[in-house]
Design a protein around this motif. Structure first.
Motif, PDB file in Angstrom:
ATOM      1  N   VAL A 299     -28.584  -1.821   0.110  1.00  0.00           N
ATOM      2  CA  VAL A 299     -27.965  -1.285   1.318  1.00  0.00           C
ATOM      3  C   VAL A 299     -27.995   0.236   1.252  1.00  0.00           C
ATOM      4  CG1 VAL A 299     -25.869  -1.140   2.706  1.00  0.00           C
ATOM      5  CG2 VAL A 299     -26.502  -3.309   1.599  1.00  0.00           C
ATOM      6  N   THR A 300     -28.429   0.864   2.332  1.00  0.00           N
ATOM      7  CA  THR A 300     -28.459   2.330   2.429  1.00  0.00           C
ATOM      8  C   THR A 300     -27.584   2.758   3.604  1.00  0.00           C
ATOM      9  OG1 THR A 300     -30.715   2.356   1.568  1.00  0.00           O
ATOM     10  CG2 THR A 300     -29.925   4.353   2.683  1.00  0.00           C
ATOM     11  N   TRP A 301     -26.712   3.741   3.342  1.00  0.00           N
ATOM     12  CA  TRP A 301     -25.816   4.253   4.383  1.00  0.00           C
ATOM     13  C   TRP A 301     -26.329   5.594   4.905  1.00  0.00           C
ATOM     14  CZ3 TRP A 301     -19.870   3.787   3.099  1.00  0.00           C
ATOM     15  CH2 TRP A 301     -19.507   2.433   3.130  1.00  0.00           C
ATOM     16  N   SER A 302     -26.037   5.837   6.193  1.00  0.00           N
ATOM     17  CA  SER A 302     -26.261   7.171   6.748  1.00  0.00           C
ATOM     18  C   SER A 302     -25.040   8.043   6.464  1.00  0.00           C
ATOM     19  CB  SER A 302     -26.480   7.094   8.261  1.00  0.00           C
ATOM     20  OG  SER A 302     -25.257   6.787   8.915  1.00  0.00           O
ATOM     21  N   GLN A 303     -25.198   9.358   6.749  1.00  0.00           N
ATOM     22  CA  GLN A 303     -24.070  10.272   6.566  1.00  0.00           C
ATOM     23  C   GLN A 303     -22.862   9.832   7.391  1.00  0.00           C
ATOM     24  OE1 GLN A 303     -23.478  12.709   4.603  1.00  0.00           O
ATOM     25  NE2 GLN A 303     -21.600  13.519   5.523  1.00  0.00           N
ATOM     26  N   GLY A 304     -23.128   9.266   8.578  1.00  0.00           N
ATOM     27  CA  GLY A 304     -22.024   8.850   9.446  1.00  0.00           C
ATOM     28  C   GLY A 304     -21.160   7.774   8.834  1.00  0.00           C
ATOM     29  N   MET A 305     -21.739   6.875   8.026  1.00  0.00           N
ATOM     30  CA  MET A 305     -20.950   5.834   7.373  1.00  0.00           C
ATOM     31  C   MET A 305     -19.987   6.443   6.364  1.00  0.00           C
ATOM     32  SD  MET A 305     -21.663   2.803   8.579  1.00  0.00           S
ATOM     33  CE  MET A 305     -21.228   1.628   7.293  1.00  0.00           C
TER      34      MET A 305
ATOM     35  N   ASP B 293     -17.145  -2.953  -3.822  1.00  0.00           N
ATOM     36  CA  ASP B 293     -16.394  -1.795  -3.323  1.00  0.00           C
ATOM     37  C   ASP B 293     -16.304  -1.798  -1.803  1.00  0.00           C
ATOM     38  OD1 ASP B 293     -15.922  -0.861  -5.861  1.00  0.00           O
ATOM     39  OD2 ASP B 293     -17.741   0.391  -5.905  1.00  0.00           O
ATOM     40  N   GLN B 294     -17.384  -2.227  -1.129  1.00  0.00           N
ATOM     41  CA  GLN B 294     -17.362  -2.286   0.331  1.00  0.00           C
ATOM     42  C   GLN B 294     -16.322  -3.286   0.814  1.00  0.00           C
ATOM     43  OE1 GLN B 294     -21.156  -2.572   2.384  1.00  0.00           O
ATOM     44  NE2 GLN B 294     -22.207  -1.649   0.611  1.00  0.00           N
ATOM     45  N   ALA B 295     -16.157  -4.390   0.093  1.00  0.00           N
ATOM     46  CA  ALA B 295     -15.192  -5.404   0.512  1.00  0.00           C
ATOM     47  C   ALA B 295     -13.791  -4.827   0.590  1.00  0.00           C
ATOM     48  CB  ALA B 295     -15.230  -6.579  -0.454  1.00  0.00           C
ATOM     49  N   ARG B 296     -13.481  -3.849  -0.284  1.00  0.00           N
ATOM     50  CA  ARG B 296     -12.142  -3.259  -0.279  1.00  0.00           C
ATOM     51  C   ARG B 296     -11.948  -2.283   0.878  1.00  0.00           C
ATOM     52  NH1 ARG B 296     -13.017  -3.648  -5.986  1.00  0.00           N
ATOM     53  NH2 ARG B 296     -14.009  -1.580  -6.053  1.00  0.00           N
ATOM     54  N   LEU B 297     -13.002  -1.962   1.595  1.00  0.00           N
ATOM     55  CA  LEU B 297     -12.912  -1.029   2.726  1.00  0.00           C
ATOM     56  C   LEU B 297     -12.531  -1.723   4.029  1.00  0.00           C
ATOM     57  CD1 LEU B 297     -16.104   1.117   2.026  1.00  0.00           C
ATOM     58  CD2 LEU B 297     -13.729   1.627   1.390  1.00  0.00           C
ATOM     59  N   PHE B 298     -12.358  -3.034   3.990  1.00  0.00           N
ATOM     60  CA  PHE B 298     -12.076  -3.791   5.212  1.00  0.00           C
ATOM     61  C   PHE B 298     -10.735  -4.510   5.078  1.00  0.00           C
ATOM     62  CE2 PHE B 298     -16.583  -3.207   5.165  1.00  0.00           C
ATOM     63  CZ  PHE B 298     -16.940  -3.064   6.493  1.00  0.00           C
TER      64      PHE B 298
ATOM     65  N   ASP C 233     -12.090  -9.446   7.148  1.00  0.00           N
ATOM     66  CA  ASP C 233     -13.105  -8.830   8.006  1.00  0.00           C
ATOM     67  C   ASP C 233     -14.423  -8.600   7.274  1.00  0.00           C
ATOM     68  OD1 ASP C 233     -11.175  -8.888   9.889  1.00  0.00           O
ATOM     69  OD2 ASP C 233     -11.331  -6.796  10.485  1.00  0.00           O
ATOM     70  N   TRP C 234     -14.375  -8.348   5.961  1.00  0.00           N
ATOM     71  CA  TRP C 234     -15.614  -8.186   5.205  1.00  0.00           C
ATOM     72  C   TRP C 234     -16.412  -9.489   5.219  1.00  0.00           C
ATOM     73  CZ3 TRP C 234     -19.283  -5.393   3.304  1.00  0.00           C
ATOM     74  CH2 TRP C 234     -20.069  -5.853   2.266  1.00  0.00           C
ATOM     75  N   HIS C 235     -15.737 -10.605   5.064  1.00  0.00           N
ATOM     76  CA  HIS C 235     -16.433 -11.890   5.085  1.00  0.00           C
ATOM     77  C   HIS C 235     -16.982 -12.193   6.479  1.00  0.00           C
ATOM     78  CE1 HIS C 235     -15.241 -12.787   0.988  1.00  0.00           C
ATOM     79  NE2 HIS C 235     -13.973 -12.484   1.289  1.00  0.00           N
ATOM     80  N   ARG C 236     -16.279 -11.761   7.513  1.00  0.00           N
ATOM     81  CA  ARG C 236     -16.794 -11.940   8.877  1.00  0.00           C
ATOM     82  C   ARG C 236     -18.089 -11.162   9.060  1.00  0.00           C
ATOM     83  NH1 ARG C 236     -12.864  -9.703  12.790  1.00  0.00           N
ATOM     84  NH2 ARG C 236     -14.305 -10.565  14.337  1.00  0.00           N
ATOM     85  N   LEU C 237     -18.124  -9.934   8.503  1.00  0.00           N
ATOM     86  CA  LEU C 237     -19.327  -9.123   8.614  1.00  0.00           C
ATOM     87  C   LEU C 237     -20.490  -9.777   7.879  1.00  0.00           C
ATOM     88  CD1 LEU C 237     -20.824  -6.496   9.358  1.00  0.00           C
ATOM     89  CD2 LEU C 237     -19.874  -5.471   7.279  1.00  0.00           C
TER      90      LEU C 237
ATOM     91  N   ILE D 108     -10.547   0.309   6.470  1.00  0.00           N
ATOM     92  CA  ILE D 108      -9.486   1.065   5.814  1.00  0.00           C
ATOM     93  C   ILE D 108     -10.110   2.321   5.219  1.00  0.00           C
ATOM     94  CG2 ILE D 108      -7.670   1.026   4.071  1.00  0.00           C
ATOM     95  CD1 ILE D 108      -7.772  -2.045   4.230  1.00  0.00           C
ATOM     96  N   ARG D 109      -9.667   3.480   5.696  1.00  0.00           N
ATOM     97  CA  ARG D 109     -10.206   4.747   5.202  1.00  0.00           C
ATOM     98  C   ARG D 109      -9.521   5.145   3.898  1.00  0.00           C
ATOM     99  NH1 ARG D 109     -11.958   8.061   9.994  1.00  0.00           N
ATOM    100  NH2 ARG D 109     -10.805   9.827   9.125  1.00  0.00           N
ATOM    101  N   GLN D 110     -10.050   6.182   3.265  1.00  0.00           N
ATOM    102  CA  GLN D 110      -9.518   6.614   1.984  1.00  0.00           C
ATOM    103  C   GLN D 110      -8.078   7.090   2.084  1.00  0.00           C
ATOM    104  OE1 GLN D 110     -11.759   5.034  -0.008  1.00  0.00           O
ATOM    105  NE2 GLN D 110     -11.230   6.682  -1.417  1.00  0.00           N
ATOM    106  N   ASP D 111      -7.674   7.643   3.247  1.00  0.00           N
ATOM    107  CA  ASP D 111      -6.302   8.116   3.393  1.00  0.00           C
ATOM    108  C   ASP D 111      -5.343   6.989   3.764  1.00  0.00           C
ATOM    109  OD1 ASP D 111      -7.006   7.584   5.984  1.00  0.00           O
ATOM    110  OD2 ASP D 111      -6.744   9.623   6.726  1.00  0.00           O
ATOM    111  N   GLY D 112      -5.847   5.730   3.789  1.00  0.00           N
ATOM    112  CA  GLY D 112      -5.012   4.584   4.089  1.00  0.00           C
ATOM    113  C   GLY D 112      -4.932   4.230   5.562  1.00  0.00           C
ATOM    114  N   GLU D 113      -5.476   5.088   6.406  1.00  0.00           N
ATOM    115  CA  GLU D 113      -5.408   4.810   7.839  1.00  0.00           C
ATOM    116  C   GLU D 113      -6.350   3.658   8.195  1.00  0.00           C
ATOM    117  OE1 GLU D 113      -6.112   6.986  12.182  1.00  0.00           O
ATOM    118  OE2 GLU D 113      -6.775   7.951  10.324  1.00  0.00           O
TER     119      GLU D 113
END
Length: 625
Positions: A222-228, A245-250, A254-258, A279-284
């Motif tokens: 998987v390759t991400w752009s700067q926007g990701m 690690d990506q799974a923890r971002l959702f 929702d990660w399993h749905r994706l 879920i962003r790094q600041d918890g928002e």
């Protein structure tokens, strides 16, 4: 067909091509003359024209009949493309209405234009235009009823400036000047047109809050752009996160749905779009719209999955705000017994909200103007309603009017409307509100009736209904003024009933009151319309006879009063008899006198009638003064 294929360019980068066509934001590229060279799929949809027909056109073409935010036509020189070409400056986030040719209707877009310069020479080579759909602004004159009821989108997003040519780092590599100076590509390996294309893609990601990614099926890389990275607040230097690690971002599930949707896309080849909570790094927590498509080789085998994430949190909040605004508006309309309506001037059709159907009992069908006037508006008010509407249309103005609906138990309606003109300035529709004001009208009538009752209490005798002393004095002043202007005379009489006290003593006050009422009615019948008979109190009355040619002209009226008072008054089976002692004086007089003096003179003359044996009339003389 991809963007590169439409352009006929020599460079085939599938991931760039796939991303452009997959973006929800419309992208249009124009040369230095403002002519379209290519556009992505979203732009084709928003402008309603395939790219083959777009190519060579300008966005100021009459095909679109572009409107400004207030609904007025947009001059070609004011279009963001022309401004960017003329000034070389970026035009940010302008709200425009663009007519879709095949539908002959307008869609509302946020539009920005960014000039493109040659990296080597700095010469302006064209413009990159971005288009983003939005709801119709509430102040647009061309909007319909749905636009009146919708809350306005007050978003604050702006289009960032695209810095071209690209800056170079110490190693000669091209970087963007925004958000951390991200490396785009090596200048040694990319030609200028492709450099600009990558720069435009990076700029687009920032404008639309979009991130893109690519998954190679064979290696599951998987390759991400700067926007990701920007979307998730991660450091690009750390590289694309692992699957764990990506799974923890959702948010949970929702990660399993994706991943499930990706596998479904691989099997079926069908694209998908799904809303996910990240879920962003600041918890928002943010809401993103994920879109995915699959790329296949010539043999039909899936090779890559391409996708984008667009942050739609603010859009969701605005959508929720609009829903709440609609609910509040509906509640306000319902509680105020108010409805919203729209009248199409050309078709003569009326359209209204459910509140009018429910509260005004006009039925569920949407009638023509003629049916509404003949079957709903009160027949006495229909001509005025039609005339008021026609006058407002002719003047292209607002109006306010009140009228009744129904015939039996009719109700009052307060109508407020405003004429809306089309792009040519011709009246197209009338939009307004109708409120049931029956309760207010009833309250106003009750207040007026109360005021009339208070006025009667203040100026009339409660027992007989005749004017009291206060009103009599006012009438006397008016009669005196009129006599002086017309050089005519008035007579002022003071009347006292003879033998009334024994009636009260013998038969009681109730019988006495009935006797007074009967005599007052009888005396009033002896006078003309302009004359005044008043009860001063007890069994005393006063009279003003107006417009007399001389003093003798009063004699017939005074004789009638004496005769009328002497007639018996029947109370139950009893006949009650009284007579009248009457004193009279006249105005004008040689000396100046006022109303009080005239009434005093008449009172003195009345006492002379008492002394003369009662049941007679005596005139005031100077000797009595």
């Amino acid at each position: 067909m991809s963007v590169s294929e439409r352009q006929g360019g020599p460079h085939g980068f599938p991931q760039c091509q796939q991303l452009l066509d997959n973006l929800p934001v419309g992208l249009v590229f124009q040369n230095a003359r403002g002519e379209v060279t290519t556009a992505n799929a979203a732009a084709e949809r928003m402008l309603g024209v395939p790219v083959e027909q777009l190519r060579g056109k300008t966005l100021i073409s009459e095909d679109w009949r572009t409107l400004k935010e207030d609904g007025s036509p947009l001059c070609g020189e004011q279009h963001p493309v022309m401004v960017a070409l003329r000034t070389g400056e970026t035009v940010r986030n302008l709200v425009l209405g663009v007519r879709i040719p095949q539908h002959r209707a307008h869609v509302w877009l946020n539009v920005g234009a960014i000039p493109i310069r040659n990296p080597a020479t700095g010469v302006l080579e064209g413009v990159y235009t971005w288009l983003e759909e939005r709801s119709a602004p509430t102040n647009a004159r061309s909007e319909g009823l749905g636009g009146v009821l919708a809350a306005r989108d007050e978003g604050t997003s702006t289009a960032p400036s695209l810095s071209l040519p690209l800056e170079e780092d110490a190693g000669g590599r091209s970087v963007t000047s925004d958000d951390g100076a991200t490396e785009i590509s090596s200048r040694a390996s990319l030609e200028p047109p492709l450099q600009r294309q990558f720069a435009l893609l990076a700029c687009t990601e920032r404008i639309a809050a979009v991130g893109s990614w690519e998954r190679e099926v064979a290696t599951d890389t998987v390759t991400w752009s700067q926007g990701m990275f920007r979307l998730f607040q991660l450091d690009p230097a750390a590289g694309t996160p692992s699957a764990a690690d990506q799974a923890r971002l959702f948010a949970a599930g929702d990660w399993h749905r994706l991943r499930s949707a990706e596998e479904a896309t691989l099997r079926s080849g069908a694209a998908y779009a799904v809303e996910l909570r990240v879920i962003r790094q600041d918890g928002e927590r943010r809401v993103c719209l994920a879109r995915v498509e699959v790329a296949r080789c010539q043999g039909g085998q899936s090779t890559h999955i391409f996708g984008s994430f667009q942050d739609i949190t603010e859009l969701k909040r605005l959508e929720q705000h609009r829903r709440l605004s609609d609910i509040k508006l509906r509640l306000a309309l319902s509680s105020a017994r108010m409805g919203v309506w729209e009248f199409d001037i050309r078709t003569k059709l009326l359209h209204w909200s459910p509140e009018i159907n429910r509260d005004f009992n006009v039925g569920t069908k949407e009638p023509t103007e003629a049916v509404f006037l003949t079957q709903t508006v009160h027949p006495e008010d229909a001509p005025a309603v039609k005339a008021r509407m026609e006058a407002a249309i002719a003047a292209r103005s607002r109006y306010v009017m009140e009228y009744r609906i129904g015939t039996e138990g009719c109700r009052w309606i307060l109508d407020q409307g405003e004429v809306i003109c089309d792009e040519r300035g011709e009246p197209a529709r009338v939009i307004g509100t109708s409120m049931d004001i029956t309760a207010r009208k009833q309250a106003e009538e009750a207040l007026r009736a109360s005021e009339r009752r208070l006025a009667r209490m203040a100026y009339t005798d409660a027992l007989t209904g005749l004017p009291n002393r206060l009103l009599f004095e006012d009438r006397l002043r008016q009669a005196m003024a009129q006599a002086q202007r017309s050089e005519r005379s008035i007579a002022v009489g003071y009347l006292d009933l003879d033998g009334f006290k024994p009636i009260n003593d013998t038969y009681g006050h109730a019988a006495g009151d009935q006797c007074l009422i009967g005599i007052a009615r009888r005396l009033k019948q002896m006078l003309r319309e302009g004359d005044t008979l008043a009860r001063l109190g007890g069994d005393e009355f006063a009279v003003v006879l107006v417009d007399l040619r001389d003093h003798e002209a009063s004699a017939p009226f005074l004789d009638r009063l004496l005769a009328a008072a002497s007639e018996p008054v029947r109370i139950a089976k009893t006949e009650l008899r009284v007579t009248l002692s009457l004193g009279v004086t006249f105005f004008p007089q040689p000396d100046a006198v006022d109303g009080t003096e005239l009434l005093r003179q008449a009172d003195q003359a009345m006492y002379q009638a008492k002394l003369a044996g009662k049941n007679c009339c005596r005139r005031f003389t100077i000797e009595q003064a």
